[in-house]
Design a protein around this motif. Structure first.
Motif, short mmCIF file in Angstrom:
data_model
loop_
_atom_site.label_atom_id
_atom_site.label_comp_id
_atom_site.label_asym_id
_atom_site.label_seq_id
_atom_site.Cartn_x
_atom_site.Cartn_y
_atom_site.Cartn_z
N MET A 1 51.26 45.00 22.23
CA MET A 1 52.35 44.57 23.10
C MET A 1 51.83 44.24 24.49
N LYS A 2 50.73 44.91 24.90
CA LYS A 2 50.18 44.65 26.23
C LYS A 2 49.55 43.26 26.31
N ASN A 3 49.07 42.75 25.17
CA ASN A 3 48.50 41.40 25.15
C ASN A 3 49.58 40.33 25.21
N LEU A 4 50.81 40.70 25.00
CA LEU A 4 51.92 39.76 25.01
C LEU A 4 52.41 39.48 26.43
N ALA A 5 52.15 40.38 27.36
CA ALA A 5 52.65 40.24 28.73
C ALA A 5 52.14 38.96 29.42
N PRO A 6 50.83 38.63 29.37
CA PRO A 6 50.39 37.38 30.01
C PRO A 6 51.04 36.15 29.41
N PHE A 7 51.27 36.18 28.11
CA PHE A 7 51.94 35.06 27.45
C PHE A 7 53.36 34.89 27.96
N ILE A 8 54.08 36.00 28.10
CA ILE A 8 55.46 35.96 28.60
C ILE A 8 55.49 35.46 30.04
N VAL A 9 54.53 35.90 30.84
CA VAL A 9 54.46 35.46 32.24
C VAL A 9 54.20 33.96 32.31
N MET A 10 53.31 33.45 31.47
CA MET A 10 53.03 32.01 31.46
C MET A 10 54.26 31.20 31.04
N ILE A 11 54.97 31.69 30.04
CA ILE A 11 56.20 31.01 29.61
C ILE A 11 57.22 31.00 30.75
N ALA A 12 57.37 32.13 31.44
CA ALA A 12 58.31 32.21 32.55
C ALA A 12 57.92 31.25 33.68
N ILE A 13 56.63 31.14 33.96
CA ILE A 13 56.17 30.21 34.99
C ILE A 13 56.44 28.77 34.59
N LEU A 14 56.18 28.42 33.33
CA LEU A 14 56.46 27.06 32.86
C LEU A 14 57.95 26.74 32.90
N ILE A 15 58.79 27.71 32.55
CA ILE A 15 60.24 27.49 32.62
C ILE A 15 60.66 27.29 34.07
N ALA A 16 60.13 28.10 34.98
CA ALA A 16 60.48 27.96 36.39
C ALA A 16 60.05 26.60 36.93
N ILE A 17 58.87 26.15 36.57
CA ILE A 17 58.40 24.83 37.02
C ILE A 17 59.29 23.73 36.47
#
Length: 110
Positions: free
Chosen positions: A1-17
């Motif tokens: 689950m800890k390896n999933l956090a960077p992926f979620i952050v990248m998705i959130a950044i792409l959505i924000a952009i």
């Protein structure tokens, strides 16, 4: 689950952009339309369609809220690393977010 956090952050950044790009292009298009002297009924229809962005923001806000709540719940649930429980919990919470948005929009249209 800890390896999933960077992926979620990248998705959130792409959505924000993408949200920022859509807001800026809608603003620019509205400004160009309003600066024209000849505004007919078709232009008003286009402007009304462009202002429907607030419900889209509400949808993603609710979905991300429920997704965050799902991640918080997963922090307190004991589960095995090979268990499908985290995927099920996240799916349930995200679907609850979609259903909440659906019922909000259904009640708002009445």
């Amino acid at each position: 689950m800890k390896n999933l956090a960077p992926f979620i952050v990248m998705i959130a950044i792409l959505i924000a952009i993408s949200v920022v790009i859509v807001v800026l292009t809608n603003y620019d298009l509205k400004k160009k339309i309003l600066n024209k002297e000849n505004i007919d009924d078709k232009m008003f229809i286009i402007l009304n369609n462009l202002t429907g962005f607030s419900s889209e923001m509400l949808k993603w806000g609710i979905i991300l809220l429920f997704g965050g709540i799902g991640l918080i719940v997963l922090e307190f649930l004991p589960y095995n690393e090979n268990s499908p429980l985290p995927y099920g919990v996240m799916t349930v919470f995200v679907s609850l977010g979609f259903l909440t948005y659906y019922f909000l929009m259904k009640n708002q249209k009445k």
